[in-house]
Design a protein around this motif. Structure first.
Motif, PDB file in Angstrom:
ATOM      1  N   ASN A 199      -2.167   1.595   5.406  1.00 20.65           N
ATOM      2  CA  ASN A 199      -3.114   2.406   4.354  1.00 20.65           C
ATOM      3  C   ASN A 199      -4.375   3.052   4.979  1.00 20.65           C
ATOM      4  OD1 ASN A 199      -4.801   2.689   2.108  1.00 20.65           O
ATOM      5  ND2 ASN A 199      -5.731   0.974   2.772  1.00 20.65           N
ATOM      6  N   ASP A 200      -4.948   2.130   5.982  1.00 23.30           N
ATOM      7  CA  ASP A 200      -6.257   2.764   6.804  1.00 23.30           C
ATOM      8  C   ASP A 200      -5.670   4.042   7.711  1.00 23.30           C
ATOM      9  OD1 ASP A 200      -7.522   0.488   5.737  1.00 23.30           O
ATOM     10  OD2 ASP A 200      -7.518  -0.591   7.395  1.00 23.30           O
ATOM     11  N   THR A 206     -10.046   3.800   0.796  1.00 25.42           N
ATOM     12  CA  THR A 206      -9.064   3.543  -0.305  1.00 25.42           C
ATOM     13  C   THR A 206      -8.815   2.028  -0.612  1.00 25.42           C
ATOM     14  OG1 THR A 206      -7.348   3.253   1.503  1.00 25.42           O
ATOM     15  CG2 THR A 206      -7.768   5.266   0.531  1.00 25.42           C
ATOM     16  N   TYR A 207      -8.036   1.779  -1.405  1.00 22.84           N
ATOM     17  CA  TYR A 207      -7.721   0.479  -1.692  1.00 22.84           C
ATOM     18  C   TYR A 207      -6.209   0.279  -2.006  1.00 22.84           C
ATOM     19  CZ  TYR A 207      -7.610   1.235  -6.956  1.00 22.84           C
ATOM     20  OH  TYR A 207      -7.634   1.825  -8.118  1.00 22.84           O
ATOM     21  N   ILE A 208      -5.780  -0.827  -1.923  1.00 26.79           N
ATOM     22  CA  ILE A 208      -4.134  -0.697  -2.302  1.00 26.79           C
ATOM     23  C   ILE A 208      -3.813  -1.302  -3.718  1.00 26.79           C
ATOM     24  CG2 ILE A 208      -1.891  -1.921  -1.685  1.00 26.79           C
ATOM     25  CD1 ILE A 208      -2.979  -1.728   1.240  1.00 26.79           C
ATOM     26  N   PHE A 221       3.821  -0.210  -3.864  1.00 28.71           N
ATOM     27  CA  PHE A 221       2.379  -0.051  -3.734  1.00 28.71           C
ATOM     28  C   PHE A 221       1.882   1.263  -3.602  1.00 28.71           C
ATOM     29  CE2 PHE A 221       3.840  -3.845  -1.612  1.00 28.71           C
ATOM     30  CZ  PHE A 221       3.379  -4.700  -2.319  1.00 28.71           C
ATOM     31  N   HIS A 222       0.695   1.403  -4.049  1.00 33.02           N
ATOM     32  CA  HIS A 222      -0.170   2.678  -3.961  1.00 33.02           C
ATOM     33  C   HIS A 222      -1.391   2.789  -3.324  1.00 33.02           C
ATOM     34  CE1 HIS A 222       1.581   4.935  -7.808  1.00 33.02           C
ATOM     35  NE2 HIS A 222       2.561   4.774  -7.062  1.00 33.02           N
ATOM     36  N   CYS A 270       4.236   3.533  -1.219  1.00 33.36           N
ATOM     37  CA  CYS A 270       5.191   2.819  -0.490  1.00 33.36           C
ATOM     38  C   CYS A 270       5.998   1.955  -1.046  1.00 33.36           C
ATOM     39  CB  CYS A 270       4.569   2.212   0.802  1.00 33.36           C
ATOM     40  SG  CYS A 270       4.059   0.472   0.692  1.00 33.36           S
ATOM     41  N   GLN A 271       7.048   1.815  -0.420  1.00 31.05           N
ATOM     42  CA  GLN A 271       8.386   0.794  -0.847  1.00 31.05           C
ATOM     43  C   GLN A 271       8.474  -0.077   0.316  1.00 31.05           C
ATOM     44  OE1 GLN A 271      11.220   3.499  -2.605  1.00 31.05           O
ATOM     45  NE2 GLN A 271      10.190   3.475  -4.663  1.00 31.05           N
TER      46      GLN A 271
END
Length: 132
Positions: free
Chosen positions: A49-50, A61-63, A77-78, A91-92
């Motif tokens: 994510n980072d 950002t956050y998940i 997840f987004h 992502c999957q």
């Protein structure tokens, strides 16, 4: 960039990048993590994510796991911006032949080459998937 490690997964990922409202690119991160390594999968998703947010220039950002949304699948997840919940990535986490592959999709204006190099430098096997 790494060679394609799984042709079927590459083709399926490429199909998901078909033109829509925004142009997307993708990244398949091949791991050695098994189904009993949930904590490690979480940590890897946070780490990536980072990296994606940095190369996309999106800021903090956050998940979002979507546990309260019936439109989400498990292990989907987004990444969203803190400022205004803007889309950064999706992502999957796919369990394939006993280990996880994580498929990320994000806006095509992210620096694809730098992102792939960054993830590879972190020690992960990566397949780059460019949208059209």
């Amino acid at each position: 960039m790494s060679d394609t490690l799984d042709d079927d997964l590459y083709r399926r990922t490429k199909a998901l990048l078909e033109p829509g409202d925004i142009q997307l690119n993708g990244l398949i991160v091949h791991t050695d993590l098994g189904s009993d390594e949930d904590l490690e999968m979480h940590e890897l998703t946070v780490e990536l994510n980072d990296a994606i947010a940095e190369h996309a220039g999106k800021g903090e950002t956050y998940i979002y796991a979507g546990n309260d949304d019936t439109n989400f699948a498990s292990n989907q997840f987004h990444g969203l911006t803190l400022e205004d919940d803007e889309f950064v990535w999706e992502c999957q986490q796919l369990l394939r032949e006993g280990t996880f592959d994580i498929v990320f999709y994000y806006e095509a204006d992210a620096d694809q080459d730098a992102l792939v190099a960054d993830v590879e430098e972190r020690g992960y096997r990566v397949t780059s998937v460019l949208g059209d």
